[in-house]
Design a protein around this motif. Structure first.
Motif, PDB file in Angstrom:
ATOM      1  N   LEU A 276     101.739  89.834 -32.104  1.00 39.04           N
ATOM      2  CA  LEU A 276     101.524  91.146 -32.703  1.00 39.04           C
ATOM      3  C   LEU A 276     102.533  91.359 -33.826  1.00 39.04           C
ATOM      4  CD1 LEU A 276     100.981  93.586 -29.679  1.00 39.04           C
ATOM      5  CD2 LEU A 276      99.239  92.726 -31.253  1.00 39.04           C
ATOM      6  N   LEU A 277     102.072  92.073 -34.865  1.00 34.91           N
ATOM      7  CA  LEU A 277     102.919  92.502 -35.964  1.00 34.91           C
ATOM      8  C   LEU A 277     102.707  94.000 -36.133  1.00 34.91           C
ATOM      9  CD1 LEU A 277     104.774  91.242 -38.212  1.00 34.91           C
ATOM     10  CD2 LEU A 277     102.740  91.209 -39.671  1.00 34.91           C
ATOM     11  N   PHE A 278     103.776  94.758 -36.392  1.00 40.98           N
ATOM     12  CA  PHE A 278     103.720  96.214 -36.439  1.00 40.98           C
ATOM     13  C   PHE A 278     104.207  96.730 -37.785  1.00 40.98           C
ATOM     14  CE2 PHE A 278     104.317  94.936 -32.098  1.00 40.98           C
ATOM     15  CZ  PHE A 278     103.684  95.869 -31.292  1.00 40.98           C
ATOM     16  N   PRO A 297     107.531  89.361 -36.182  1.00 41.44           N
ATOM     17  CA  PRO A 297     106.417  89.084 -35.274  1.00 41.44           C
ATOM     18  C   PRO A 297     106.898  88.929 -33.837  1.00 41.44           C
ATOM     19  CG  PRO A 297     106.980  87.125 -36.526  1.00 41.44           C
ATOM     20  CD  PRO A 297     107.824  88.230 -37.082  1.00 41.44           C
ATOM     21  N   TYR A 298     106.027  89.292 -32.899  1.00 42.35           N
ATOM     22  CA  TYR A 298     106.318  89.157 -31.473  1.00 42.35           C
ATOM     23  C   TYR A 298     105.239  88.338 -30.793  1.00 42.35           C
ATOM     24  CZ  TYR A 298     109.924  92.667 -32.020  1.00 42.35           C
ATOM     25  OH  TYR A 298     111.057  93.328 -32.415  1.00 42.35           O
ATOM     26  N   ARG A 299     105.651  87.384 -29.976  1.00 38.26           N
ATOM     27  CA  ARG A 299     104.709  86.646 -29.141  1.00 38.26           C
ATOM     28  C   ARG A 299     104.432  87.437 -27.868  1.00 38.26           C
ATOM     29  NH1 ARG A 299     105.974  80.117 -29.278  1.00 38.26           N
ATOM     30  NH2 ARG A 299     104.841  79.701 -31.239  1.00 38.26           N
ATOM     31  N   VAL A 310     102.259  93.246 -19.902  1.00 41.96           N
ATOM     32  CA  VAL A 310     102.407  92.571 -21.192  1.00 41.96           C
ATOM     33  C   VAL A 310     103.889  92.406 -21.511  1.00 41.96           C
ATOM     34  CG1 VAL A 310     101.966  92.720 -23.669  1.00 41.96           C
ATOM     35  CG2 VAL A 310     100.214  93.486 -22.040  1.00 41.96           C
ATOM     36  N   ARG A 311     104.272  91.180 -21.854  1.00 43.20           N
ATOM     37  CA  ARG A 311     105.650  90.889 -22.249  1.00 43.20           C
ATOM     38  C   ARG A 311     105.688  90.590 -23.744  1.00 43.20           C
ATOM     39  NH1 ARG A 311     109.300  89.772 -18.063  1.00 43.20           N
ATOM     40  NH2 ARG A 311     110.747  89.984 -19.804  1.00 43.20           N
ATOM     41  N   LEU A 312     106.716  91.106 -24.420  1.00 43.09           N
ATOM     42  CA  LEU A 312     106.940  90.883 -25.844  1.00 43.09           C
ATOM     43  C   LEU A 312     108.240  90.113 -26.030  1.00 43.09           C
ATOM     44  CD1 LEU A 312     106.233  94.536 -26.212  1.00 43.09           C
ATOM     45  CD2 LEU A 312     105.150  93.123 -27.923  1.00 43.09           C
ATOM     46  N   THR A 313     108.195  89.080 -26.876  1.00 40.81           N
ATOM     47  CA  THR A 313     109.377  88.273 -27.170  1.00 40.81           C
ATOM     48  C   THR A 313     109.436  88.031 -28.674  1.00 40.81           C
ATOM     49  OG1 THR A 313     109.120  87.112 -25.058  1.00 40.81           O
ATOM     50  CG2 THR A 313     110.595  86.127 -26.667  1.00 40.81           C
ATOM     51  N   PRO A 314     110.594  88.238 -29.308  1.00 41.99           N
ATOM     52  CA  PRO A 314     110.676  87.920 -30.733  1.00 41.99           C
ATOM     53  C   PRO A 314     110.202  86.494 -30.998  1.00 41.99           C
ATOM     54  CG  PRO A 314     112.639  89.090 -30.042  1.00 41.99           C
ATOM     55  CD  PRO A 314     111.870  88.783 -28.794  1.00 41.99           C
ATOM     56  N   HIS A 315     109.407  86.331 -32.031  1.00 47.62           N
ATOM     57  CA  HIS A 315     108.828  85.033 -32.357  1.00 47.62           C
ATOM     58  C   HIS A 315     109.925  84.000 -32.585  1.00 47.62           C
ATOM     59  CE1 HIS A 315     106.439  82.027 -34.561  1.00 47.62           C
ATOM     60  NE2 HIS A 315     105.380  82.589 -33.980  1.00 47.62           N
TER      61      HIS A 315
END
Length: 404
Positions: A276-278, A297-299, A310-315
Motif C-alpha cells: 500500500l502507498l498513502f 511504501p508498506y508491505r 492486517v500487518r504493515l511493514t515498511p518496504h
C-alpha cells in the motif's frame, strides 16, 4: 478536500515523494513494468491548496524511493472540470499499449457524482494518454450522493470495476461493474457497504473513497478511505472472502490514525508482494512550493494468530534501522515496548515530537495534542525524513509534519 496547514521546513523530504511544484494528493495506478515503477497521482501544478481542476501527474522509479518526474499525463478538457482519482490496468504485460486508465471525470454542478472515463496510452512510455468515452455513470435506481474513484481488476474470465460511493441516507458503499472487454460495463450491484458488515459499528462515514481489493494468501482484503461532511478521515481494511461479486467482511480494522495518511492505493511490487502507498495530508513547504507528500511504501501480510489482522511493514526499499541517516536523509528507529523517543526537528521553528510505546499502546505527542493507538503489536517503526514523520505500529499508521 482537506487543505493542510504549512508544516515543516522548506527542505524537501529525501524519500517521500513530492510533486515538482504545487499540490499533490492521491497516489494512483502504481505499476511495476520493464524494470521500473510507474506512479500516477492527483496534481495541481502551481497551487498550494486543493481545487477541483485536478490532473494526473506521472513519475517513474527503479526502487520506489528515487523518482523521475514526467509531464502531466491527463488534464481536464473543455468537457470536464477535473480528472479525479481512478486506476490503471495492464491486461497484457508484453504490451504497454494494452494499458487502460479509468478515472473520475467531474463537472459542475454536482462534482460528488462523477462519471468513469477511459483513457489509452499514446506511447509505450505512458507519457501521453488519449481520452476515450465515458464508460460508467452512476447506476439508476441507486439514490447516491457520492460516486467516484474506479479501480479495475481481473475476476475469473472477466473484468470487475469497483467504484467508491455514498448514499443520500449516509450509508457508504463500494459499487461494482463487470466487463468482458474493458469497454462495455454492466452494473453488478453493491460489493460491500455498512449495511452488509457483520462486525458491528464502523467509524462514521457518508462515503467510501478509493476502494482497493487485494488478496493475501487465501484471504481477501477490502481497503476503503472514509469521507464525511465534505472532509477526509480514516483508512479501513476489511478482511474476509470475495465471491460472486460480493465482499463478505469478517473483520474490520482501522489502518490510519490522525490527520496524516489517507487515500491508500494497492500495488504489487517487483517481488510479487502486496503493498500500500498513502497520501500524507499534513505536510507542506513553508514557502508554498509544494504541498502534500506520499508515504513510503508498506508491505502487507496477515497475522493468522490474531484472526487475520492486517500487518504493515515498511518496504525493504526503505533505509534500514541504523542506516547512516546523513547519507540516506532518513532516520529509521525501531521501538521496543516500554521505550520512547523524542524527535527534535532540524528546523529551529518547529516543535519536538514524542513517540512512546508502552504496554501495547503507542502515543504520538505533537504540539500538546496526542494521537493514541491501542493494541499495537509492534515492532514500532519511526521514520523521520525532513519535515515528515511516519509511525508504523505494526497494524496502523500515524503520519504528521513538524510545524511552527
Amino acid at each position: 478536500m482537506n487543505t493542510p496547514k504549512p508544516l515543516g521546513s522548506s527542505a524537501r523530504p529525501a524519500v517521500h515523494f513530492t510533486a515538482p511544484d504545487g499540490w499533490l494528493n492521491d497516489p494512483l495506478g502504481v505499476t511495476w513494468r520493464d524494470g521500473r515503477y510507474e506512479l500516477f497521482y492527483q496534481a495541481l501544478p502551481g497551487a498550494n491548496a486543493w481545487n477541483p481542476r485536478c490532473r494526473w501527474g506521472h513519475a517513474t522509479s527503479p526502487d520506489l524511493l528515487t523518482w523521475t518526474h514526467h509531464p502531466i499525463a491527463l488534464e481536464p478538457g473543455d468537457d470536464e472540470l477535473g480528472c479525479w482519482s481512478g486506476g490503471l490496468v495492464l491486461p497484457d504485460l508484453a504490451s504497454a499499449l494494452s494499458a487502460r486508465v479509468y478515472y473520475t471525470s467531474v463537472d459542475e454542478p454536482d462534482m460528488d457524482l462523477g462519471t468513469v472515463r477511459l483513457a489509452r496510452p499514446a506511447d509505450d512510455g505512458w507519457q501521453r494518454w488519449d481520452k476515450g468515452p465515458i464508460v460508467v455513470t452512476p447506476p439508476p435506481g441507486e439514490d447516491l450522493r457520492v460516486f467516484r474513484d474506479p479501480v479495475v481488476l481481473r475476476d475469473g474470465d472477466r473484468w470487475r470495476m469497483l467504484v467508491g460511493a455514498g448514499y443520500r441516507d449516509g450509508t457508504p458503499a463500494v459499487l461494482t461493474f463487470v466487463s468482458t472487454d474493458l469497454e462495455d460495463w454492466t452494473y453488478d450491484g453493491v460489493l460491500a457497504s455498512t449495511r452488509t458488515s457483520p462486525t458491528g459499528p464502523l467509524p462514521s462515514a457518508q462515503a467510501w473513497e478509493c476502494p482497493q481489493l487485494l488478496q493475501i494468501g487465501g484471504r481477501h482484503v477490502l481497503v476503503v478511505s472514509t469521507w464525511r461532511d465534505g472532509t477526509t478521515h480514516d483508512v479501513l481494511a476489511g478482511v474476509g472472502s470475495f465471491e460472486d461479486g460480493r465482499m463478505r467482511v469478517e473483520r474490520w480494522q482501522r489502518l490510519t490514525h490522525g490527520a496524516g495518511h489517507y487515500a491508500a492505493t494497492e500495488f504489487v511490487d517487483a517481488e510479487g508482494e502486496p503493498c500500500l502507498l498513502f497520501w500524507i495530508r499534513e505536510v507542506a513547504d513553508l514557502n508554498g512550493a509544494w504541498t502534500g507528500v506520499l508515504s513510503v511504501p508498506y508491505r502487507l501480510s496477515l497475522d493468522n494468530a490474531i484472526t487475520d489482522q492486517v500487518r504493515l511493514t515498511p518496504h525493504p526499499a526503505v533505509p534500514a534501522p541504523g542506516a547512516d541517516s546523513r547519507r540516506s536523509g532518513v532516520r529509521h528507529l525501531v521501538l521496543a515496548d516500554g521505550s520512547a523517543v523524542g524527535l527534535t526537528p532540524t528546523d529551529h521553528n518547529s516543535s519536538p515530537v514524542e513517540v512512546r510505546y508502552e504496554r501495547g499502546t503507542v502515543t504520538v505527542t505533537s504540539h500538546g495534542a496526542q494521537t493514541v493507538v491501542h493494541d499495537a503489536p509492534g515492532p514500532v517503526h519511526v521514520l523521520v525524513d525532513g519535515p515528515v514523520i511516519e509511525v508504523c505500529t505494526g497494524t496502523a499508521l500515524v503520519g504528521l509534519g513538524t510545524r511552527p
